[in-house]
Design a protein around this motif. Structure first.
Motif, PDB file in Angstrom:
ATOM      1  N   PHE A 180      -6.888  10.498  -9.760  1.00 53.14           N
ATOM      2  CA  PHE A 180      -7.075  10.392  -8.306  1.00 53.14           C
ATOM      3  C   PHE A 180      -8.127   9.335  -7.956  1.00 53.14           C
ATOM      4  O   PHE A 180      -7.912   8.475  -7.103  1.00 53.14           O
TER       5      PHE A 180
ATOM      6  N   ALA B 292      -7.431   5.993  -5.907  1.00 55.59           N
ATOM      7  CA  ALA B 292      -8.137   5.802  -4.632  1.00 55.59           C
ATOM      8  C   ALA B 292      -8.914   4.495  -4.656  1.00 55.59           C
ATOM      9  O   ALA B 292      -8.949   3.751  -3.675  1.00 55.59           O
TER      10      ALA B 292
ATOM     11  N   ALA C 208      -6.614   1.504  -4.215  1.00 56.02           N
ATOM     12  CA  ALA C 208      -5.809   1.444  -2.981  1.00 56.02           C
ATOM     13  C   ALA C 208      -6.309   0.343  -2.056  1.00 56.02           C
ATOM     14  O   ALA C 208      -7.500   0.256  -1.767  1.00 56.02           O
TER      15      ALA C 208
ATOM     16  N   MET D 279      -2.524   4.440   0.064  1.00 56.00           N
ATOM     17  CA  MET D 279      -3.237   5.638   0.509  1.00 56.00           C
ATOM     18  C   MET D 279      -2.270   6.820   0.602  1.00 56.00           C
ATOM     19  O   MET D 279      -2.555   7.914   0.118  1.00 56.00           O
ATOM     20  N   TRP D 280      -1.107   6.585   1.193  1.00 50.85           N
ATOM     21  CA  TRP D 280      -0.119   7.674   1.304  1.00 50.85           C
ATOM     22  C   TRP D 280       0.428   8.043  -0.076  1.00 50.85           C
ATOM     23  O   TRP D 280       0.818   9.190  -0.308  1.00 50.85           O
TER      24      TRP D 280
ATOM     25  N   VAL E 114      -1.392   8.161  -2.704  1.00 48.81           N
ATOM     26  CA  VAL E 114      -2.410   9.077  -3.238  1.00 48.81           C
ATOM     27  C   VAL E 114      -2.177  10.482  -2.680  1.00 48.81           C
ATOM     28  O   VAL E 114      -2.276  11.479  -3.402  1.00 48.81           O
ATOM     29  N   GLU E 115      -1.846  10.559  -1.403  1.00 48.69           N
ATOM     30  CA  GLU E 115      -1.542  11.867  -0.810  1.00 48.69           C
ATOM     31  C   GLU E 115      -0.372  12.518  -1.557  1.00 48.69           C
ATOM     32  O   GLU E 115      -0.435  13.696  -1.924  1.00 48.69           O
ATOM     33  N   ASP E 116       0.684  11.758  -1.770  1.00 51.93           N
ATOM     34  CA  ASP E 116       1.853  12.301  -2.477  1.00 51.93           C
ATOM     35  C   ASP E 116       1.466  12.751  -3.891  1.00 51.93           C
ATOM     36  O   ASP E 116       1.880  13.811  -4.356  1.00 51.93           O
TER      37      ASP E 116
ATOM     38  N   LEU F 133      -1.474  13.712  -5.016  1.00 46.22           N
ATOM     39  CA  LEU F 133      -2.286  14.940  -4.976  1.00 46.22           C
ATOM     40  C   LEU F 133      -1.434  16.159  -4.650  1.00 46.22           C
ATOM     41  O   LEU F 133      -1.617  17.227  -5.235  1.00 46.22           O
TER      42      LEU F 133
END
Lengths: 111, 111
Positions: free
Chosen positions: A34, A38, A41, A47-48, A50-52, A54
């Motif tokens: 992560f 991050a 990025a 960024m999105w 990273v959301e996916d 996580l």
């Protein structure tokens, strides 16, 4: 000698310790990945992503780390396969439990 | 002079430019906040909090940035209120459109 189905007090201690250690490894690896993502990025899409990442990791960890005695041998086999757990941490379990775990690992590997 | 309902070619250009600029500001702020949170994360809970933060931001941005002419005056009012857009970028819109935006802003502020 405990059977596959019943867990002695010391086996429960062994299991808890192994389970917690594996969870720590899984979380530490996720944290490292992560942080690296991050850090790298630059675009909103990164960024999105990273959301996916996580969300998937959280779901996978929640699903995998299931501390029910009925599931635990199967869970340990998965954790060993995933590299989160060293089999040596399960030395305190009965022979037939360790055999069952090895059979599960062999089953995963054959797939 | 264009009415509130019809958009001239030059008004559409103004709107597109303002909309895109505001989106860039919203994304840049989210990126900065995301980087700062990711950097400060030490515990697994911090990591999952970043996931929650990103999910909420993504949802809010998707919901707010609605480029339909029927919604656009209301959207601009929201973007100005949120600090994503400077009203001066909308100088190319007709007076009654700018008045409608100001009324929406006043409405938000009164709530």
């Amino acid at each position: 000698m405990e059977s596959r189905e019943s867990w002695s007090g010391s086996e429960k201690q062994t299991a808890r310790r192994a389970f917690d250690a594996a969870l720590e490894v899984a979380l530490a690896r996720t944290m490292a990945e992560f942080k690296s993502k991050a850090n790298a990025a630059t675009l909103p899409a990164d960024m999105w992503e990273v959301e996916d990442y996580l969300r998937e990791r959280r779901r996978e960890i929640d699903r995998t780390f299931d501390y029910r005695y009925s599931q635990l041998l199967f869970v340990f086999a998965q954790l060993i396969r995933a590299g989160y757990l060293d089999e040596s941490m399960l030395a305190g379990l009965s022979q037939d439990k360790r055999d069952a775990i090895r059979r599960d690992i062999a089953f995963f590997e054959s797939r």
